[in-house]
Design a protein around this motif. Sequence first.
Motif, PDB file in Angstrom:
ATOM      1  N   ILE A  75       0.858  -1.185   0.000  1.00 45.95           N
ATOM      2  CA  ILE A  75       0.000   0.000   0.000  1.00 45.95           C
ATOM      3  C   ILE A  75       0.896   1.238   0.000  1.00 45.95           C
ATOM      4  O   ILE A  75       1.606   1.508   0.966  1.00 45.95           O
ATOM      5  N   LEU A  76       0.883   1.943  -1.143  1.00 42.76           N
ATOM      6  CA  LEU A  76       1.657   3.177  -1.257  1.00 42.76           C
ATOM      7  C   LEU A  76       0.737   4.326  -0.867  1.00 42.76           C
ATOM      8  O   LEU A  76      -0.228   4.622  -1.579  1.00 42.76           O
ATOM      9  N   VAL A  77       1.008   4.922   0.275  1.00 42.18           N
ATOM     10  CA  VAL A  77       0.143   5.996   0.769  1.00 42.18           C
ATOM     11  C   VAL A  77       0.677   7.336   0.265  1.00 42.18           C
ATOM     12  O   VAL A  77       1.880   7.607   0.374  1.00 42.18           O
ATOM     13  N   VAL A  78      -0.211   8.133  -0.326  1.00 44.23           N
ATOM     14  CA  VAL A  78       0.169   9.484  -0.768  1.00 44.23           C
ATOM     15  C   VAL A  78      -0.847  10.487  -0.217  1.00 44.23           C
ATOM     16  O   VAL A  78      -1.960  10.118   0.161  1.00 44.23           O
ATOM     17  N   VAL A 113      -2.388   2.248  -4.476  1.00 42.21           N
ATOM     18  CA  VAL A 113      -2.089   3.602  -4.040  1.00 42.21           C
ATOM     19  C   VAL A 113      -3.254   4.115  -3.201  1.00 42.21           C
ATOM     20  O   VAL A 113      -4.358   4.306  -3.713  1.00 42.21           O
ATOM     21  N   ALA A 114      -3.007   4.297  -1.912  1.00 42.73           N
ATOM     22  CA  ALA A 114      -4.024   4.852  -1.028  1.00 42.73           C
ATOM     23  C   ALA A 114      -3.887   6.375  -1.097  1.00 42.73           C
ATOM     24  O   ALA A 114      -2.948   6.947  -0.555  1.00 42.73           O
ATOM     25  N   VAL A 115      -4.809   7.000  -1.822  1.00 41.03           N
ATOM     26  CA  VAL A 115      -4.748   8.453  -1.984  1.00 41.03           C
ATOM     27  C   VAL A 115      -5.476   9.056  -0.791  1.00 41.03           C
ATOM     28  O   VAL A 115      -6.700   9.153  -0.770  1.00 41.03           O
ATOM     29  N   ASN A 116      -4.685   9.418   0.203  1.00 44.46           N
ATOM     30  CA  ASN A 116      -5.246   9.797   1.499  1.00 44.46           C
ATOM     31  C   ASN A 116      -5.565  11.302   1.576  1.00 44.46           C
ATOM     32  O   ASN A 116      -5.206  12.064   0.698  1.00 44.46           O
ATOM     33  N   LYS A 117      -6.221  11.677   2.662  1.00 42.97           N
ATOM     34  CA  LYS A 117      -6.599  13.070   2.944  1.00 42.97           C
ATOM     35  C   LYS A 117      -7.540  13.634   1.879  1.00 42.97           C
ATOM     36  O   LYS A 117      -7.511  14.824   1.564  1.00 42.97           O
ATOM     37  N   MET A 118      -8.364  12.753   1.289  1.00 45.64           N
ATOM     38  CA  MET A 118      -9.298  13.214   0.261  1.00 45.64           C
ATOM     39  C   MET A 118     -10.313  14.206   0.825  1.00 45.64           C
ATOM     40  O   MET A 118     -10.935  14.955   0.070  1.00 45.64           O
ATOM     41  N   PRO A 156      -9.061   6.223  -3.314  1.00 45.56           N
ATOM     42  CA  PRO A 156      -9.188   7.488  -2.580  1.00 45.56           C
ATOM     43  C   PRO A 156      -9.790   7.252  -1.196  1.00 45.56           C
ATOM     44  O   PRO A 156     -10.848   6.635  -1.087  1.00 45.56           O
ATOM     45  N   ILE A 157      -9.095   7.734  -0.168  1.00 51.04           N
ATOM     46  CA  ILE A 157      -9.543   7.481   1.209  1.00 51.04           C
ATOM     47  C   ILE A 157      -9.342   8.710   2.094  1.00 51.04           C
ATOM     48  O   ILE A 157      -8.695   9.680   1.700  1.00 51.04           O
ATOM     49  N   SER A 158      -9.905   8.640   3.272  1.00 55.82           N
ATOM     50  CA  SER A 158      -9.584   9.591   4.324  1.00 55.82           C
ATOM     51  C   SER A 158      -9.405   8.780   5.606  1.00 55.82           C
ATOM     52  O   SER A 158     -10.381   8.439   6.269  1.00 55.82           O
TER      53      SER A 158
END
Length: 205
Positions: free
Chosen positions: A97-100, A137-142, A174-176
């Motif tokens: 899991i690549l967190v960005v 890719v966990a696209v965080n802080k959405m 896309p996550i938060s």
Amino acid sequence: MFESRPDRDAEIVLVGRSNVGKSTLMREITGHTFDTGQRPGVTRSPNHFDWASADFVISDLPGFGYMKGVPEEVREEIKTDVVRYVERNAEKILVGILVVDGKSVIDIIDRHSGPDEIPHDVEMFHFLREVGVEPVVAVNKMDKVENEEERLNELCDRLGLHPPWQQWQETIAPISAKRGSIEPLNEAVRHHLHEAQRDDLFQFF
Ligand SMILES: Nc1nc2c(ncn2[C@@H]2O[C@H](COP(=O)(O)OP(=O)(O)O)[C@@H](O)[C@H]2O)c(=O)[nH]1
Ligand SMILES: [Mg+2]
């Protein structure tokens, strides 16, 4: 410093720059609190979380890339440690899991793209694939991102995945983490676990 890995045959790792929300996500997945929001650069060894009942470990690896007050040399060492860890355990790692940070990732990638420069996140994405680890890719802080669709399409483009991003829901999630809204990531992870014939691990996602 990377000697603490529990002896487990299946693993999922969290990788990413510092301050993107890896530890927050780790807490959300495991229900266990780690050193979130600490001064960046302090953690140089992985946080492992394993279950007595399952042959499975999830590992939050040290953050790489720019960190205030951390010398370039040390940052390089951390990145090398992370790369070596993934290489050494690649056979056991089912998903990487690549967190960005969804808010800043495109700017950071574009700022570091050049004829002889590959941005860390892009490099890490391709590295995971090269060593046979499925990247998500966990696209965080959405919760902080306004033009969601556009951002996610741009991210696909930078990673060499043809937009629209909806075609890549096993890869782009896309996550938060802070808000506990991580279902797209759970779905993507379950997809890869299923492919690896490890539906038994669905209980964790
Ligand atoms: N707005 C927002 N902030 C977040 C989210 N996830 C984490 N953060 C914040 O980002 C900061 C860094 O988080 P942390 O988990 O320590 O990042 P790490 O360095 O990658 O482990 C903390 O202040 C978190 O509260 C999120 O989904 N949305
Ligand atoms: Mg952390």
